[in-house]
Scaffold this active site. Structure first.
Site, PDB file in Angstrom:
ATOM      1  N   GLY A 134      32.109  32.908  29.763  1.00 15.46           N
ATOM      2  CA  GLY A 134      33.362  32.163  29.676  1.00 15.46           C
ATOM      3  C   GLY A 134      33.452  30.941  30.575  1.00 15.46           C
TER       4      GLY A 134
ATOM      5  CG  HIS B 261      36.147  34.628  30.513  1.00 14.15           C
ATOM      6  ND1 HIS B 261      36.036  34.656  29.139  1.00 14.15           N
ATOM      7  CD2 HIS B 261      36.718  33.435  30.807  1.00 14.15           C
ATOM      8  CE1 HIS B 261      36.511  33.528  28.649  1.00 14.15           C
ATOM      9  NE2 HIS B 261      36.937  32.767  29.626  1.00 14.15           N
TER      10      HIS B 261
ATOM     11  NE  ARG C 264      25.310  42.407  32.809  1.00 13.68           N
ATOM     12  CZ  ARG C 264      25.790  41.428  32.057  1.00 13.68           C
ATOM     13  NH1 ARG C 264      25.049  40.375  31.789  1.00 13.68           N
ATOM     14  NH2 ARG C 264      27.016  41.488  31.573  1.00 13.68           N
TER      15      ARG C 264
ATOM     16  CB  VAL D 115      30.175  47.172  33.640  1.00 13.54           C
ATOM     17  CG1 VAL D 115      31.298  48.066  34.175  1.00 13.54           C
ATOM     18  CG2 VAL D 115      29.798  46.110  34.666  1.00 13.54           C
TER      19      VAL D 115
ATOM     20  NE  ARG E  89      34.407  46.669  32.832  1.00 15.08           N
ATOM     21  CZ  ARG E  89      33.537  45.672  32.875  1.00 15.08           C
ATOM     22  NH1 ARG E  89      33.578  44.794  33.877  1.00 15.08           N
ATOM     23  NH2 ARG E  89      32.627  45.543  31.931  1.00 15.08           N
TER      24      ARG E  89
HETATM   25  C1  MV4 Z   1      33.936  31.672  21.843  1.00 19.39           C
HETATM   26  C2  MV4 Z   1      35.298  31.862  21.566  1.00 19.39           C
HETATM   27  C3  MV4 Z   1      35.810  31.321  20.410  1.00 19.39           C
HETATM   28  N1  MV4 Z   1      34.990  30.617  19.592  1.00 19.39           N
HETATM   29  N2  MV4 Z   1      33.170  30.970  20.995  1.00 19.39           N
HETATM   30  C4  MV4 Z   1      33.996  33.616  26.196  1.00 19.39           C
HETATM   31  C5  MV4 Z   1      32.872  34.193  26.984  1.00 19.39           C
HETATM   32  C6  MV4 Z   1      31.626  33.820  26.302  1.00 19.39           C
HETATM   33  N3  MV4 Z   1      30.726  34.930  26.311  1.00 19.39           N
HETATM   34  C7  MV4 Z   1      32.014  33.415  24.928  1.00 19.39           C
HETATM   35  N4  MV4 Z   1      33.446  33.322  24.915  1.00 19.39           N
HETATM   36  C8  MV4 Z   1      34.100  32.876  23.829  1.00 19.39           C
HETATM   37  N5  MV4 Z   1      33.362  32.176  22.944  1.00 19.39           N
HETATM   38  C9  MV4 Z   1      33.696  30.457  19.899  1.00 19.39           C
HETATM   39  N6  MV4 Z   1      32.930  29.747  19.092  1.00 19.39           N
HETATM   40  C10 MV4 Z   1      36.072  32.617  22.469  1.00 19.39           C
HETATM   41  C11 MV4 Z   1      35.482  33.122  23.603  1.00 19.39           C
HETATM   42  C12 MV4 Z   1      36.359  33.905  24.455  1.00 19.39           C
HETATM   43  C13 MV4 Z   1      36.188  35.281  24.618  1.00 19.39           C
HETATM   44  C14 MV4 Z   1      35.116  35.951  24.069  1.00 19.39           C
HETATM   45  C15 MV4 Z   1      34.943  37.300  24.257  1.00 19.39           C
HETATM   46  C16 MV4 Z   1      35.874  38.014  24.978  1.00 19.39           C
HETATM   47  C17 MV4 Z   1      36.939  37.385  25.545  1.00 19.39           C
HETATM   48  C18 MV4 Z   1      37.120  36.019  25.388  1.00 19.39           C
HETATM   49  C19 MV4 Z   1      38.214  35.379  25.954  1.00 19.39           C
HETATM   50  C20 MV4 Z   1      38.362  34.037  25.793  1.00 19.39           C
HETATM   51  C21 MV4 Z   1      37.438  33.287  25.045  1.00 19.39           C
END
Ligand code: MV4
Length: 448
Positions: free
Chosen positions: A165, A235, A291, A294, A337
Site C-alpha cells: 500500500g 494496510h 515469506r 502472519v 490480530r
Molecule cells: C489496488 C487497489 C485498487 N486497484 N490496485 C494496497 C496494497 C497493495 N498490496 C495493493 N493495494 C491496492 N491495490 C488496484 N489496481 C486497492 C488496493 C488497496 C487495498 C488492497 C488490499 C487490501 C486493502 C487495500 C486497501 C486500500 C487499497
C-alpha cells in the site's frame, strides 16, 4: 535435516517457528535486542544471543550481528519469520554465501517479486490474470495518457518498489495524470530510492484474496486454498478468514490450478502467497509474498497442514509431504490480530502486562508470546497475539470467536479485543458482506 536453526525474529512468530523445530527435533537459537532480554522467545529457545540495542535497525535488522550469532552457535539455517529481513534478497544472499540455508526462496526470486513490475511481468508470463495497466515502468507522458485512456479512469499509480500500500496515487482524469505521476515518482524515489512507477486500472470495491502455495525443490507444487484478508485499516490486516465467502469449490480449484502451474513455471521454492484483488468474479494479481505470513494459521486450521514444518522440510531439500489430491478443506477458520493499542484511536499501548489469561477450548488457538509480568517494549509492532478459531462452518467459527474473545484477559495495557467484539455484532460482517474499503468506512461511521 538441520540440527540447529537460528530464528531471526521475535514475538509470537519466533515461538511458532520454535514449536515446529521442537517437533522436528531441531535445536533453536534465539536472537534478541537489549529490549527483549526477558522476552518469551528467549526463554523458550535452546540458546540465545543478544544482537544489539532496542531499535530494530541495530538488532533485528543488523545483518552482520545475526550472521555472527549463527556462526558462533553453529546454526545450519536461518528462519527469518515475517517482517524484518524476511523479504530482503541481500540478506538471503549473505546467508547462502556463509554456507547456511536461508529458509525461504532464492535471493533471485525475492528480488523478482520485490519489484512489483517484474513480479507482475513474471505472473503474466506464467498465465496468472493481472490488473489491466502498463506492462513496464512509465517513462513517457504520451504513453501514460494512452494506457490510461485505454483502461479508463480512475487509474492507480503504484511504485515498483512499493507494495503493502505504500506509494500509491489515484488519478481521476487525464488532467491530473501528469502531476499524479510526478508526485508518485518523486515520493517513491525519496522513500525507496527508486522512482519507477506503473499504472493500473483502479478497482473500487474488490476483496483481497490470497492463495497459499507450497513448492518443493523437486518441482512439486500444491495450493492450500485462499484467505480473505479484506478487513484492513491503513494496510494493516485486522481479521482474516479461510475460506472466503466469495469463492466456491470450483472457483477455488480453478484459481488454485492457475497459481500452482505458474509458481512451478517460475521455479519458485518454499512457501509463498499470491495476492489478488477479486471483483465481479474476476481475479487480478497484485503481488506475491515470498515469506511465511502472519495469517498462515487459518490455512493450517482448515487443511491440518503444519506450514512451518513443510517450509523447513522444503528448505532442507525434502519432497513435499502432501499431494494436491490429499488436501481437503474442512470447516471455517477466523483469525483476529490482537494489538496493544487503543481500540478506537489505534494509539500504541506498550507497558507492563499485569494480568493475562489465554482463552481455550475446542477449536481455539492463541499464538502469543505474552505472559503475566511481561513488559511490552515500545520499539516494535504492537501485535501481541493472534486468536485463531476453527469451526465446522462460519457460524460456528464466529460463535467460538466471540466466546474466546470474551474469555481472554490482558490487563495493564489497552488492546483491540473490544474492537473485534464490536465487529462481531455487525450485520454486514456477520453476513460476510465486505470488501477492502468496508472496515475503514465502518470505523469512520462509528467515530460518529
Ligand atoms: C489496488 C487497489 C485498487 N486497484 N490496485 C494496497 C496494497 C497493495 N498490496 C495493493 N493495494 C491496492 N491495490 C488496484 N489496481 C486497492 C488496493 C488497496 C487495498 C488492497 C488490499 C487490501 C486493502 C487495500 C486497501 C486500500 C487499497
Amino acid at each position: 535435516m538441520f540440527e540447529k536453526v537460528l530464528i531471526a525474529n521475535r514475538g509470537e512468530i519466533a515461538l511458532r517457528i520454535q514449536r515446529a523445530c521442537k517437533e522436528m527435533g531441531i535445536r533453536t537459537v534465539a536472537v534478541h535486542s537489549e529490549a527483549d532480554t526477558h522476552a518469551m522467545h528467549v526463554k523458550l529457545a535452546d540458546e540465545s544471543v543478544c544482537i544489539g540495542p532496542p531499535p530494530a535497525g541495530q538488532s533485528y535488522l543488523n545483518v552482520p550481528a545475526i550472521i555472527a550469532a549463527a556462526e558462533i552457535t553453529n546454526a545450519q539455517a536461518i528462519h527469518p519469520g515475517y517482517g524484518f529481513l524476511s523479504e530482503n534478497a541481500r540478506f538471503a544472499e549473505i546467508v547462502t554465501a556463509h554456507d547456511m540455508t536461508f529458509i525461504g526462496p532464492t535471493a533471485d526470486t525475492i528480488k523478482l517479486m520485490g519489484d512489483k513490475i517484474t513480479a507482475k511481468q513474471a505472473a503474466m508470463e506464467a498465465g496468472i490474470p493481472v490488473v489491466p495497466g502498463s506492462k513496464s515502468a512509465i517513462t513517457d507522458m504520451n504513453e501514460a495518457r494512452r494506457i490510461a485512456a485505454s483502461i479508463g479512469f480512475p487509474v492507480l499509480i503504484k511504485a515498483a518498489s512499493g507494495g503493502g500500500g505504500r506509494g500509491m496515487k489515484v488519478a481521476e482524469s487525464t488532467g491530473v495524470l501528469e502531476s499524479a505521476l510526478q508526485t508518485a515518482s518523486s515520493e517513491a524515489q525519496a522513500a525507496f530510492g527508486d522512482g519507477a512507477v506503473y499504472i493500473e486500472k483502479y478497482l473500487g470495491q474488490p476483496r483481497h484474496i490470497e492463495i497459499q502455495i507450497l513448492a518443493d525443490t523437486h518441482g512439486d507444487t500444491v495450493h492450500l486454498g485462499e484467505r480473505d484478508c479484506s478487513l484492513q485499516r491503513r494496510h494493516q490486516k485486522i481479521l482474516e478468514e479461510a475460506p472466503s465467502v466469495a469463492l466456491d469449490p470450483e472457483i477455488r480449484a480453478m484459481i488454485g490450478k492457475i497459481v500452482t502451474d505458474a509458481v512451478k513455471a517460475i521455479g519458485y521454492c518454499g512457501v509463498g502467497t499470491v495476492e489478488f484483488l477479486y471483483e465481479d468474479g474476476e481475479f487480478y494479481f497484485i503481488e506475491m509474498n515470498t515469506r511465511l505470513q502472519v495469517e498462515h494459521p487459518v490455512t493450517e486450521a482448515i487443511t491440518g497442514i503444519d506450514l512451518v514444518r513443510e517450509q523447513i522440510r522444503m528448505a532442507a531439500g525434502h519432497k513435499l509431504g502432501v499431494t494436491q489430491d490429499a488436501i481437503k478443506f474442512e470447516g471455517w477458520s477466523v483469525e483476529c490480530r490482537i494489538n496493544a493499542e487503543n481500540p478506537e484511536t489505534f494509539t500504541p499501548s506498550p507497558g507492563m502486562v499485569t494480568e493475562f489469561h489465554a482463552p481455550g477450548g475446542l477449536g481455539v488457538r492463541l499464538d502469543s508470546a505474552l505472559y503475566s509480568g511481561y513488559r511490552i517494549p515500545p520499539y516494535y509492532d504492537s501485535m501481541i497475539g493472534k486468536l485463531i478459531v476453527h469451526g465446522r462452518d462460519r457460524e460456528e467459527a464466529l460463535m467460538r470467536l466471540k466466546r474466546a474473545l470474551s474469555e481472554m484477559v490482558v490487563g495493564g495495557v489497552e488492546t483491540t479485543i473490544p474492537l473485534h467484539l464490536a465487529l462481531l455484532e455487525e450485520a454486514a460482517f456477520l453476513a460476510g458482506d465486505y470488501h477492502i474499503r468496508w472496515l475503514e468506512n465502518w470505523l469512520a461511521e462509528r467515530q460518529g
